[in-house]
Design an enzyme around this catalytic site. Sequence first.
Site, PDB file in Angstrom:
ATOM      1  N   GLY A 171      -6.565  -7.677   2.702  1.00 28.59           N
ATOM      2  CA  GLY A 171      -5.844  -7.213   1.389  1.00 28.59           C
ATOM      3  C   GLY A 171      -6.469  -5.886   0.978  1.00 28.59           C
ATOM      4  N   CYS A 172      -5.680  -5.337  -0.028  1.00 28.19           N
ATOM      5  CA  CYS A 172      -6.096  -3.952  -0.823  1.00 28.19           C
ATOM      6  C   CYS A 172      -5.189  -2.787   0.307  1.00 28.19           C
ATOM      7  CB  CYS A 172      -7.225  -3.596  -0.767  1.00 28.19           C
ATOM      8  SG  CYS A 172      -8.297  -4.715  -2.233  1.00 28.19           S
ATOM      9  N   ALA A 173      -4.800  -1.965  -0.437  1.00 31.60           N
ATOM     10  CA  ALA A 173      -4.264  -0.854   0.277  1.00 31.60           C
ATOM     11  C   ALA A 173      -4.660   0.560  -0.177  1.00 31.60           C
ATOM     12  CB  ALA A 173      -2.789  -0.796   0.102  1.00 31.60           C
TER      13      ALA A 173
END
Length: 364
Positions: free
Chosen positions: A12-14
């Site tokens: 998760g997270c970009a």
Amino acid sequence: MKLEGQVRIPSGCAIAAVISREGNRMSGGTIANAMKPMHDRSNGLGGGFAGYGIYPEYKELYAFHLFFDQRATRKSCEAFLKEQFEIVKSERIPTRKIPAITDEPVIWRYFAAPLKSVLADLQLDEKEFVARTVMKINTGIKGAYVFSSGKNMGTFKAVGYPEDVGAFYRLEEYEGYSWTAHGRYPTNTPGWWGGAHPFTLLDWSVVHNGEISSYDANRRFIEMFGYQCTLQTDTEVITYVMDYLIRVQGLTLEEAAGVIAAPFWRTIEGKTDPEDRHKCTYLRTMFPSLLITGPFSIVLGFDGGLMALNDRLKLRSMVVGEKGDRVFIASEEAAVRAMEPAAENIWAPAGGEPVIIKVKDGGF
């Protein structure tokens, strides 16, 4: 249907970034587009961007971006700033109303310079004074939060998906030589406007994908030097650690990377270059509490460049590509292709290997 606790999104997270080595300015729309193919890495609880070179007409002034909970808070904070700074311009940051972004605070910016008389009385250089001012506002003025404080750069963040945050802040109307971006999937903290990435201090900005297990050790150490971590989030700590190592301690970018993503002792012992082995040993010995453990990929933005860095085990994805004078960094190649379909030399940096790109002298 999967229930709560039965689904885990390990990556998760970009993150994404782009920089022009020649200092050519590009629209913020470029970096906003990069976040669209990574939509599912976020959950709508935070998105943001940092742009460098976006305020050329005020490039000698500090650009303070602030959130206020109400108009009265802005007035009291502004009164405080006027005692310390010459405010050249004060205005609401332009936004556009869109259904995806709601409950926005009062969003304001000031272009200001520290009063020389105040600096002389305190016997501080202006960067240290500005850093202390940010800490003072964020901990001492309830309802006010400084989320950007550098020269000729600015951060734009909110609760929402990053592509919506870009539209909300009308990012396509700004031009900069370097941009970073983040889509948030918070794991330990609630999503709120100040908690979105990038985290900044002075001209440093950090976007981060990961979850560091050394948060408390890092926080306890850095707070001994005047930094105050108020948000219980690891990215805030990383930002302050980088400021401390580079600005305060005078380390190079490569040396700072060698502290937070230090090689294992067995790797250091196996180095054949005595000078390199000595340097790595020194850094690990001097700053043991600033080793960042756990999975992370970060992009550090600064005046004139970017640094991308993975944890030493490379537990988070990150790729780099090039085209012409531009360098692209992202969690996924799809994001690089969204910025430049013809990107070349796509590669994944090794764990603990910093990728540093600087604008050529005089390029901006």
